[in-house]
Design an enzyme around this catalytic site. Structure first.
Site, PDB file in Angstrom:
ATOM      1  N   SER A 124       0.832  -1.206   0.000  1.00 60.29           N
ATOM      2  CA  SER A 124       0.000   0.000   0.000  1.00 60.29           C
ATOM      3  C   SER A 124       0.868   1.257   0.000  1.00 60.29           C
ATOM      4  N   GLU A 135      -9.551   1.385  -3.458  1.00 59.70           N
ATOM      5  CA  GLU A 135      -9.253   1.504  -4.907  1.00 59.70           C
ATOM      6  C   GLU A 135     -10.401   0.968  -5.754  1.00 59.70           C
ATOM      7  N   GLU A 160     -14.050  10.805   0.902  1.00 58.99           N
ATOM      8  CA  GLU A 160     -14.562  11.646   1.998  1.00 58.99           C
ATOM      9  C   GLU A 160     -15.498  10.795   2.861  1.00 58.99           C
ATOM     10  N   LEU A 195      -8.780  11.486  -1.814  1.00 58.12           N
ATOM     11  CA  LEU A 195      -9.939  11.523  -2.714  1.00 58.12           C
ATOM     12  C   LEU A 195     -11.213  11.228  -1.907  1.00 58.12           C
ATOM     13  N   GLN A 231      -8.696 -36.138   0.470  1.00 57.92           N
ATOM     14  CA  GLN A 231      -9.179 -35.501  -0.767  1.00 57.92           C
ATOM     15  C   GLN A 231      -9.735 -34.093  -0.525  1.00 57.92           C
TER      16      GLN A 231
HETATM   17  P1  TGC Z   1     -17.504   8.773 -14.909  1.00 62.85           P
HETATM   18  O1  TGC Z   1     -18.525   9.776 -15.358  1.00 62.85           O
HETATM   19  O2  TGC Z   1     -17.595   7.374 -15.385  1.00 62.85           O
HETATM   20  O3  TGC Z   1     -16.058   9.341 -15.281  1.00 62.85           O
HETATM   21  C1  TGC Z   1     -15.683  10.675 -15.036  1.00 62.85           C
HETATM   22  C2  TGC Z   1     -14.523  10.981 -15.969  1.00 62.85           C
HETATM   23  O4  TGC Z   1     -13.422  10.143 -15.647  1.00 62.85           O
HETATM   24  C3  TGC Z   1     -13.082   9.302 -16.776  1.00 62.85           C
HETATM   25  N1  TGC Z   1     -12.725   8.003 -16.225  1.00 62.85           N
HETATM   26  C4  TGC Z   1     -11.479   7.513 -16.254  1.00 62.85           C
HETATM   27  N2  TGC Z   1     -10.359   8.004 -16.787  1.00 62.85           N
HETATM   28  C5  TGC Z   1      -9.247   7.271 -16.648  1.00 62.85           C
HETATM   29  N3  TGC Z   1      -9.224   6.099 -15.999  1.00 62.85           N
HETATM   30  C6  TGC Z   1     -10.335   5.575 -15.450  1.00 62.85           C
HETATM   31  N4  TGC Z   1     -10.274   4.429 -14.775  1.00 62.85           N
HETATM   32  C7  TGC Z   1     -11.531   6.295 -15.563  1.00 62.85           C
HETATM   33  N5  TGC Z   1     -12.809   6.106 -15.128  1.00 62.85           N
HETATM   34  C8  TGC Z   1     -13.520   7.146 -15.555  1.00 62.85           C
HETATM   35  C9  TGC Z   1     -14.329   9.287 -17.625  1.00 62.85           C
HETATM   36  O5  TGC Z   1     -14.014   9.000 -18.965  1.00 62.85           O
HETATM   37  C10 TGC Z   1     -14.830  10.703 -17.438  1.00 62.85           C
HETATM   38  O6  TGC Z   1     -13.975  11.536 -18.193  1.00 62.85           O
HETATM   39  P2  TGC Z   1     -14.529  12.900 -18.868  1.00 62.85           P
HETATM   40  O7  TGC Z   1     -13.338  13.465 -19.553  1.00 62.85           O
HETATM   41  O8  TGC Z   1     -15.633  12.465 -19.796  1.00 62.85           O
HETATM   42  O9  TGC Z   1     -15.044  13.742 -17.743  1.00 62.85           O
HETATM   43  O10 TGC Z   1     -17.452   8.819 -13.327  1.00 62.85           O
HETATM   44  P3  TGC Z   1     -18.537   8.416 -12.254  1.00 62.85           P
HETATM   45  O11 TGC Z   1     -18.619   9.534 -11.283  1.00 62.85           O
HETATM   46  O12 TGC Z   1     -19.787   7.919 -12.924  1.00 62.85           O
HETATM   47  O13 TGC Z   1     -17.816   7.199 -11.482  1.00 62.85           O
HETATM   48  C11 TGC Z   1     -17.670   5.962 -12.025  1.00 62.85           C
HETATM   49  C12 TGC Z   1     -17.001   4.998 -11.033  1.00 62.85           C
HETATM   50  C13 TGC Z   1     -18.003   4.449 -10.034  1.00 62.85           C
HETATM   51  C14 TGC Z   1     -16.457   3.858 -11.842  1.00 62.85           C
HETATM   52  C15 TGC Z   1     -15.863   5.684 -10.249  1.00 62.85           C
HETATM   53  O14 TGC Z   1     -16.353   6.695  -9.505  1.00 62.85           O
HETATM   54  C16 TGC Z   1     -15.026   4.785  -9.394  1.00 62.85           C
HETATM   55  O15 TGC Z   1     -14.069   4.169  -9.854  1.00 62.85           O
HETATM   56  N6  TGC Z   1     -15.311   4.702  -8.043  1.00 62.85           N
HETATM   57  C17 TGC Z   1     -14.449   4.030  -7.108  1.00 62.85           C
HETATM   58  C18 TGC Z   1     -13.738   5.047  -6.262  1.00 62.85           C
HETATM   59  C19 TGC Z   1     -12.348   4.616  -5.918  1.00 62.85           C
HETATM   60  O16 TGC Z   1     -11.772   3.722  -6.501  1.00 62.85           O
HETATM   61  N7  TGC Z   1     -11.748   5.286  -4.952  1.00 62.85           N
HETATM   62  C20 TGC Z   1     -10.415   4.994  -4.576  1.00 62.85           C
HETATM   63  C21 TGC Z   1      -9.866   6.033  -3.609  1.00 62.85           C
HETATM   64  S1  TGC Z   1      -8.115   5.989  -3.444  1.00 62.85           S
HETATM   65  C22 TGC Z   1      -7.823   4.578  -2.581  1.00 62.85           C
HETATM   66  O17 TGC Z   1      -8.654   3.792  -2.282  1.00 62.85           O
HETATM   67  C23 TGC Z   1      -6.428   4.380  -2.206  1.00 62.85           C
HETATM   68  S2  TGC Z   1      -6.118   2.945  -1.328  1.00 62.85           S
HETATM   69  C24 TGC Z   1      -4.499   3.218  -1.136  1.00 62.85           C
HETATM   70  C25 TGC Z   1      -3.672   2.070  -0.760  1.00 62.85           C
HETATM   71  O18 TGC Z   1      -3.235   1.268  -1.658  1.00 62.85           O
HETATM   72  O19 TGC Z   1      -3.381   1.993   0.465  1.00 62.85           O
HETATM   73  P1  FAD Z   2     -19.212   2.759  -0.007  1.00 68.31           P
HETATM   74  O1  FAD Z   2     -18.973   3.490  -1.278  1.00 68.31           O
HETATM   75  O2  FAD Z   2     -20.147   3.357   0.973  1.00 68.31           O
HETATM   76  O3  FAD Z   2     -19.683   1.271  -0.359  1.00 68.31           O
HETATM   77  C1  FAD Z   2     -20.276   0.417   0.618  1.00 68.31           C
HETATM   78  C2  FAD Z   2     -20.846  -0.810  -0.106  1.00 68.31           C
HETATM   79  O4  FAD Z   2     -21.834  -0.380  -1.060  1.00 68.31           O
HETATM   80  C3  FAD Z   2     -19.797  -1.587  -0.896  1.00 68.31           C
HETATM   81  O5  FAD Z   2     -20.079  -2.949  -0.834  1.00 68.31           O
HETATM   82  C4  FAD Z   2     -20.000  -1.090  -2.324  1.00 68.31           C
HETATM   83  O6  FAD Z   2     -19.572  -2.026  -3.322  1.00 68.31           O
HETATM   84  C5  FAD Z   2     -21.506  -0.893  -2.342  1.00 68.31           C
HETATM   85  N1  FAD Z   2     -21.904   0.075  -3.370  1.00 68.31           N
HETATM   86  C6  FAD Z   2     -21.633   1.406  -3.424  1.00 68.31           C
HETATM   87  N2  FAD Z   2     -22.148   1.935  -4.549  1.00 68.31           N
HETATM   88  C7  FAD Z   2     -22.748   0.927  -5.220  1.00 68.31           C
HETATM   89  C8  FAD Z   2     -23.447   0.830  -6.458  1.00 68.31           C
HETATM   90  N3  FAD Z   2     -23.611   1.880  -7.254  1.00 68.31           N
HETATM   91  N4  FAD Z   2     -23.926  -0.385  -6.838  1.00 68.31           N
HETATM   92  C9  FAD Z   2     -23.733  -1.477  -6.061  1.00 68.31           C
HETATM   93  N5  FAD Z   2     -23.083  -1.453  -4.881  1.00 68.31           N
HETATM   94  C10 FAD Z   2     -22.587  -0.258  -4.476  1.00 68.31           C
HETATM   95  N6  FAD Z   2      -9.192   6.591  -0.154  1.00 68.31           N
HETATM   96  C11 FAD Z   2      -8.368   7.589  -0.587  1.00 68.31           C
HETATM   97  O7  FAD Z   2      -8.824   8.541  -1.208  1.00 68.31           O
HETATM   98  N7  FAD Z   2      -7.032   7.550  -0.350  1.00 68.31           N
HETATM   99  C12 FAD Z   2      -6.444   6.540   0.344  1.00 68.31           C
HETATM  100  O8  FAD Z   2      -5.229   6.536   0.527  1.00 68.31           O
HETATM  101  C13 FAD Z   2      -7.288   5.490   0.836  1.00 68.31           C
HETATM  102  N8  FAD Z   2      -6.749   4.503   1.595  1.00 68.31           N
HETATM  103  C14 FAD Z   2      -7.582   3.589   2.190  1.00 68.31           C
HETATM  104  C15 FAD Z   2      -7.043   2.682   3.116  1.00 68.31           C
HETATM  105  C16 FAD Z   2      -7.889   1.784   3.756  1.00 68.31           C
HETATM  106  C17 FAD Z   2      -7.320   0.856   4.777  1.00 68.31           C
HETATM  107  C18 FAD Z   2      -9.269   1.740   3.443  1.00 68.31           C
HETATM  108  C19 FAD Z   2     -10.173   0.737   4.088  1.00 68.31           C
HETATM  109  C20 FAD Z   2      -9.797   2.637   2.533  1.00 68.31           C
HETATM  110  C21 FAD Z   2      -8.968   3.583   1.909  1.00 68.31           C
HETATM  111  N9  FAD Z   2      -9.486   4.563   1.039  1.00 68.31           N
HETATM  112  C22 FAD Z   2      -8.683   5.560   0.559  1.00 68.31           C
HETATM  113  C23 FAD Z   2     -10.923   4.644   0.838  1.00 68.31           C
HETATM  114  C24 FAD Z   2     -11.472   3.639  -0.170  1.00 68.31           C
HETATM  115  O9  FAD Z   2     -11.133   3.982  -1.469  1.00 68.31           O
HETATM  116  C25 FAD Z   2     -12.988   3.574   0.010  1.00 68.31           C
HETATM  117  O10 FAD Z   2     -13.219   2.920   1.253  1.00 68.31           O
HETATM  118  C26 FAD Z   2     -13.660   2.838  -1.129  1.00 68.31           C
HETATM  119  O11 FAD Z   2     -13.596   3.586  -2.327  1.00 68.31           O
HETATM  120  C27 FAD Z   2     -15.159   2.514  -0.811  1.00 68.31           C
HETATM  121  O12 FAD Z   2     -15.808   3.605  -0.291  1.00 68.31           O
HETATM  122  P2  FAD Z   2     -16.677   3.463   1.068  1.00 68.31           P
HETATM  123  O13 FAD Z   2     -15.813   2.833   2.075  1.00 68.31           O
HETATM  124  O14 FAD Z   2     -17.226   4.809   1.347  1.00 68.31           O
HETATM  125  O15 FAD Z   2     -17.811   2.449   0.715  1.00 68.31           O
END
Ligand code: TGC
Ligand code: FAD
Length: 390
Positions: A95, A369, A137, A135, A285
């Site tokens: 991570s 992610e 909140e 990212l 098994q």
């Molecule tokens: P949507 O309308 O689909 O897209 C908005 C704009 O973004 C573009 N786009 C991408 N571009 C590059 N790569 C991708 N993977 C892209 N996905 C979308 C899209 O083309 C559009 O561009 P434009 O120019 O037309 O504006 O967006 P949406 O709001 O409907 O969301 C779609 C969805 C659900 C797939 C997206 O919101 C999503 O991936 N949600 C998950 C959030 C997430 O992954 N959060 C992670 C936070 S960081 C983290 O967890 C770090 S953990 C750290 C560690 O390893 O410890």
């Molecule tokens: P929610 O979005 O509330 O989701 C809860 C449940 O609802 C999940 O099962 C999900 O799949 C489901 N759900 C949500 N929407 C839908 C839908 N449309 N259809 C069907 N099911 C749905 N974020 C950062 O920005 N930076 C970081 O460095 C970072 N580090 C992290 C480290 C840890 C240890 C953890 C646990 C999280 C971290 N995150 C970070 C946050 C992480 O990216 C979010 O927890 C993740 O994106 C999910 O968001 P949430 O926890 O609010 O769950």
């Protein structure tokens, strides 16, 4: 401690170059010699092994697939093999590398000014500075587009207000890449330095997962940063999502490492442990079925990772292919950990073995992610043309 032999049922090594195997061996040796002897203690105490960071920098693991600024210029496959080995040690260490490389150095490198790159990339590469990525909140996880954090331009400054939650490395970071909505309702990235007035961090305690990793909240209250801290190269959610592509890719490989560690522990245990007479449990098994499931899924995960890595090296990996890699490989790693825990019986629940630590870690990896289900929806949208998020 003898070096980990690897898990390679399909002779996938024959598809790897000498450079790729060397990158993997470097990370393998580091994990075996530096991380594994201490990880259970750090996990138990809920501490990140910060003292390893400079060495990770020296080994070229930060920003490994970037070029210039001291970065190693590894291929995506080399970088993937490195994250695989690091996560075989612990998901917390992987991570740290994912955040530093894919979520902090990558956006500065790709969207930043020359001054931002010169200021931050060399110390981040060397591990002399630490970064985090804000990212998520409290109210917006899977749908970051709804974020409430605001950035308002005032003269030659931006004023930031809002809260980020679940931020890896938050309180130990020298620089935070913070995504905020501007007055035109468009999302942009900003560099917020540690110590900026109005910028506070607080740590999340009581975690049963990723205990050897720092997870924090970031609070910004009239936090004034110079206008030149805006990342000018991108506007909109595409910015943070492009960073996520990098980190999700590393996670897809990393999860194989956690699965390998659990499989290896379960296989060795099953060959030693005897019940019902003098036969090891591996001779039954039902136990073999679990081990066979694990090695089959690990082998498929390796092929998936290698193919997405080769596509990425050719500049042809679609984000939805990276979603399949992250979704599948974390899913099978978690299931591998659960089956491995079962094979160890009661011994599976204690930290004499790495399994329960990996299993608990993988619960976070499954969620962050992009949750497993969000990646299903991303793939679903790609194949049907219909977005099913809302
Ligand atoms: P949507 O309308 O689909 O897209 C908005 C704009 O973004 C573009 N786009 C991408 N571009 C590059 N790569 C991708 N993977 C892209 N996905 C979308 C899209 O083309 C559009 O561009 P434009 O120019 O037309 O504006 O967006 P949406 O709001 O409907 O969301 C779609 C969805 C659900 C797939 C997206 O919101 C999503 O991936 N949600 C998950 C959030 C997430 O992954 N959060 C992670 C936070 S960081 C983290 O967890 C770090 S953990 C750290 C560690 O390893 O410890
Ligand atoms: P929610 O979005 O509330 O989701 C809860 C449940 O609802 C999940 O099962 C999900 O799949 C489901 N759900 C949500 N929407 C839908 C839908 N449309 N259809 C069907 N099911 C749905 N974020 C950062 O920005 N930076 C970081 O460095 C970072 N580090 C992290 C480290 C840890 C240890 C953890 C646990 C999280 C971290 N995150 C970070 C946050 C992480 O990216 C979010 O927890 C993740 O994106 C999910 O968001 P949430 O926890 O609010 O769950």
């Amino acid at each position: 401690m003898p070096s980990f032999p690897g898990v390679d049922y399909l002779d996938i090594d024959s598809f790897l170059s000498d450079e790729e195997k060397l990158a993997r061996q470097t990370a393998r040796q580091f994990v075996d010699e530096q991380l594994l002897p201490i990880i259970e203690e750090y996990n138990r105490e809920g501490k990140f092994p910060l003292q390893l960071v400079p060495q990770l920098g020296e080994l070229g693991f930060f920003g490994a697939s970037l070029t210039g600024y001291g970065c190693a210029g590894m291929s995506n496959v080399e970088y993937g093999l490195v994250t695989q080995e690091l996560e075989r040690g612990d998901s917390g260490l992987r991570s740290f590398i994912s955040v530093q490389s894919g979520l902090v150095m990558f956006p500065i490198y790709t969207f930043g000014t020359d001054a931002q790159k010169d200021r931050w990339l060399p110390p981040l590469q060397q591990g002399k500075a630490i970064g985090c990525f804000g990212l998520t909140e409290p109210q917006f996880g899977s749908n970051p587009g709804g974020m409430l954090t605001r950035a308002v331009k005032k003269g030659d400054s931006y004023i930031l207000n809002g809260e980020k939650m679940w931020i890896t490395n938050g309180s130990i970071a020298d620089v935070a890449v913070v995504w905020a909505k501007c007055e035109d309702e468009k999302i942009r990235g900003f560099l917020v330095e540690k110590g900026t007035p109005g910028f506070k961090t607080f740590d999340v305690h009581g975690k049963w997962s990723l205990r050897a990793s720092v997870t924090s909240g970031l609070a910004m209250t009239d936090c004034k940063i110079p206008a030149e801290n805006l990342l000018p190269g991108v506007v909109g959610l595409r910015g943070p999502f492009e960073c996520l592509n990098q980190a999700r890719y590393g996670i897809g490989w990393g999860a194989i490492g956690a699965a390998m560690a659990c499989y290896d522990a379960a296989l060795n245990y099953a060959k030693q442990r005897k019940q019902f007479g003098n036969k090891p449990i591996a001779s039954h098994q039902l136990v073999q079925e679990k081990l066979v499931w694990m090695i089959t899924e690990i082998s498929k995960a390796q092929l998936l990772a290698l193919q997405v890595g080769r596509l990425k090296d050719q500049g042809r990996a679609h984000p939805s292919q990276i979603s399949m890699l992250k979704m599948n490989n974390v899913g099978i790693a978690l299931e591998t950990a659960r089956k491995a825990r079962d094979i160890l019986g009661a011994n599976g629940i204690v930290d004499d073995y790495p399994i329960m630590r990996h299993m608990n870690n993988l619960e976070s990896v499954y969620t962050y992610e992009g949750t497993n289900d969000i990646h299903k929806l991303i793939i679903g949208e790609r194949i049907t043309g219909v977005a099913a998020y809302a």
